[in-house]
Design an enzyme around this catalytic site. Sequence first.
Site, PDB file in Angstrom:
ATOM      1  N   TYR A 149      -1.006  13.062   6.645  1.00 23.11           N
ATOM      2  CA  TYR A 149      -0.541  12.035   7.570  1.00 23.11           C
ATOM      3  C   TYR A 149       0.960  12.183   7.825  1.00 23.11           C
ATOM      4  O   TYR A 149       1.725  12.502   6.902  1.00 23.11           O
ATOM      5  CB  TYR A 149      -0.803  10.642   6.989  1.00 23.11           C
ATOM      6  CG  TYR A 149      -2.201  10.116   7.190  1.00 23.11           C
ATOM      7  CD1 TYR A 149      -3.177  10.845   7.853  1.00 23.11           C
ATOM      8  CD2 TYR A 149      -2.557   8.867   6.702  1.00 23.11           C
ATOM      9  CE1 TYR A 149      -4.457  10.352   8.026  1.00 23.11           C
ATOM     10  CE2 TYR A 149      -3.824   8.350   6.868  1.00 23.11           C
ATOM     11  CZ  TYR A 149      -4.769   9.101   7.532  1.00 23.11           C
ATOM     12  OH  TYR A 149      -6.039   8.598   7.704  1.00 23.11           O
ATOM     13  N   TYR A 184       0.825  -1.208   0.000  1.00 21.77           N
ATOM     14  CA  TYR A 184       0.000   0.000   0.000  1.00 21.77           C
ATOM     15  C   TYR A 184       0.859   1.258   0.000  1.00 21.77           C
ATOM     16  O   TYR A 184       0.568   2.221  -0.713  1.00 21.77           O
ATOM     17  CB  TYR A 184      -0.945   0.017   1.198  1.00 21.77           C
ATOM     18  CG  TYR A 184      -1.784   1.275   1.265  1.00 21.77           C
ATOM     19  CD1 TYR A 184      -2.637   1.625   0.208  1.00 21.77           C
ATOM     20  CD2 TYR A 184      -1.730   2.118   2.367  1.00 21.77           C
ATOM     21  CE1 TYR A 184      -3.403   2.775   0.257  1.00 21.77           C
ATOM     22  CE2 TYR A 184      -2.492   3.274   2.422  1.00 21.77           C
ATOM     23  CZ  TYR A 184      -3.330   3.595   1.364  1.00 21.77           C
ATOM     24  OH  TYR A 184      -4.077   4.755   1.417  1.00 21.77           O
ATOM     25  N   ARG A 244     -12.021  13.016   2.110  1.00 28.26           N
ATOM     26  CA  ARG A 244     -12.850  12.068   2.867  1.00 28.26           C
ATOM     27  C   ARG A 244     -14.217  11.838   2.229  1.00 28.26           C
ATOM     28  O   ARG A 244     -14.855  10.814   2.468  1.00 28.26           O
ATOM     29  CB  ARG A 244     -13.037  12.566   4.299  1.00 28.26           C
ATOM     30  CG  ARG A 244     -11.750  12.708   5.091  1.00 28.26           C
ATOM     31  CD  ARG A 244     -11.081  11.382   5.364  1.00 28.26           C
ATOM     32  NE  ARG A 244      -9.890  11.542   6.206  1.00 28.26           N
ATOM     33  CZ  ARG A 244      -9.073  10.556   6.529  1.00 28.26           C
ATOM     34  NH1 ARG A 244      -9.305   9.333   6.084  1.00 28.26           N
ATOM     35  NH2 ARG A 244      -8.012  10.779   7.296  1.00 28.26           N
ATOM     36  N   ARG A 266       1.124   6.391  -7.021  1.00 29.36           N
ATOM     37  CA  ARG A 266      -0.023   7.260  -7.287  1.00 29.36           C
ATOM     38  C   ARG A 266       0.406   8.717  -7.327  1.00 29.36           C
ATOM     39  O   ARG A 266       0.024   9.467  -8.236  1.00 29.36           O
ATOM     40  CB  ARG A 266      -1.103   7.051  -6.218  1.00 29.36           C
ATOM     41  CG  ARG A 266      -2.243   8.050  -6.287  1.00 29.36           C
ATOM     42  CD  ARG A 266      -3.419   7.675  -5.410  1.00 29.36           C
ATOM     43  NE  ARG A 266      -3.075   7.509  -4.006  1.00 29.36           N
ATOM     44  CZ  ARG A 266      -3.963   7.164  -3.059  1.00 29.36           C
ATOM     45  NH1 ARG A 266      -5.220   6.941  -3.392  1.00 29.36           N
ATOM     46  NH2 ARG A 266      -3.572   7.030  -1.804  1.00 29.36           N
ATOM     47  N   GLU A 273     -13.819  -1.687   6.949  1.00 28.62           N
ATOM     48  CA  GLU A 273     -13.888  -0.384   6.303  1.00 28.62           C
ATOM     49  C   GLU A 273     -15.185  -0.329   5.515  1.00 28.62           C
ATOM     50  O   GLU A 273     -15.667  -1.355   5.023  1.00 28.62           O
ATOM     51  CB  GLU A 273     -12.694  -0.179   5.379  1.00 28.62           C
ATOM     52  CG  GLU A 273     -12.639   1.171   4.684  1.00 28.62           C
ATOM     53  CD  GLU A 273     -11.339   1.422   3.940  1.00 28.62           C
ATOM     54  OE1 GLU A 273     -11.400   1.884   2.783  1.00 28.62           O
ATOM     55  OE2 GLU A 273     -10.261   1.132   4.512  1.00 28.62           O
TER      56      GLU A 273
END
Length: 336
Positions: free
Chosen positions: A208, A149, A221, A156, A329
């Site tokens: 983060y 990830y 979000r 990305r 999730e």
Amino acid sequence: MNAQADNAAPAALSVDYVDPAQLPALLADDHVLAIFGFQTGNAAPPTDDPRYLQVGLQADGAAMLEVWRSPYPVSSGRDANGMAWASDGALMFGALQVDEASHGDITGASEHAYALVQRAPAAHGYPHLLRIWNYMDAITEGEGDDERYRRFCVGRARGMGAINTGTLPAATAIGRVDGVRVLQVYWLAARTAGTPLENPRQVSAYRYPRQYGPQSPSFARAMLGAPGSALPLLLSGTASVVGHATLHGDSTHRQLQETFANFEALINAARAHSPALPQHFGAGSRLKVYVDDAAEIPAVRQALATHLHADVPYIVLHATVCRHDLRVEIDGVHGA
């Protein structure tokens, strides 16, 4: 397919979960923008329609299709890069399936995919990304910065180039458990920009700290459609994260409680922009629930019954969440 709707038409989208037996009728309907099957193995119905994507996640219980419908006639096709697309004059669906080995690894595959994602929607006349889904095998495999990830996030960001945090789409990144090293990326884009939303209970993902990897995740979000549109609130993958930390790593039940507390805060943030949005999930909501441990699915279903009204449609999928200490999730859409 029919010609697209007038460019001035307001974006509108409905999402439903339907029986796979309806697939032939759906494929014949030129108001269907996209169809998603959730089933592992070779049970996928045979079709090369660019509006259909088979995702290698196993649904619990009866197999279901997720269907996006438009009030406008839809055109569709595939381009020279292998991108499937469909558009209705206001919205565009696009999907890529990128073989990791062809690009070195998950980093190269995600860089390639996101370079295309940055270019292709705008080239089709839909420059505003609203929502992106990312599905990959073994998302938490590897230690430290070698975790898949984290390497996906690096690729990305490279593919996206300069990141404008004020225009980031809502997103989901979930691990398949099918052993197939193909990155699946699909998205919803629009002619008119939406409003990205953050959760007051959470640190924005793009902020983060370094402990989560060399490149912060790049998403909002949630996403509200443009004023005047008839789009549901597009909810990113949401879990038991407060601030930037996972809570209740030893309890799926408490993680679900925290997840729904996050949804409450996020919906309240959206209602500040759109007061007509319902305060709670209801018949106009559609949710996908990703559960890390298949053995916990019955308990998750039991817990969901305490958080969701009986009229909320949802599907449960066995999947790997992007942190080892996250057990569940949820993403989806929320509207009237």
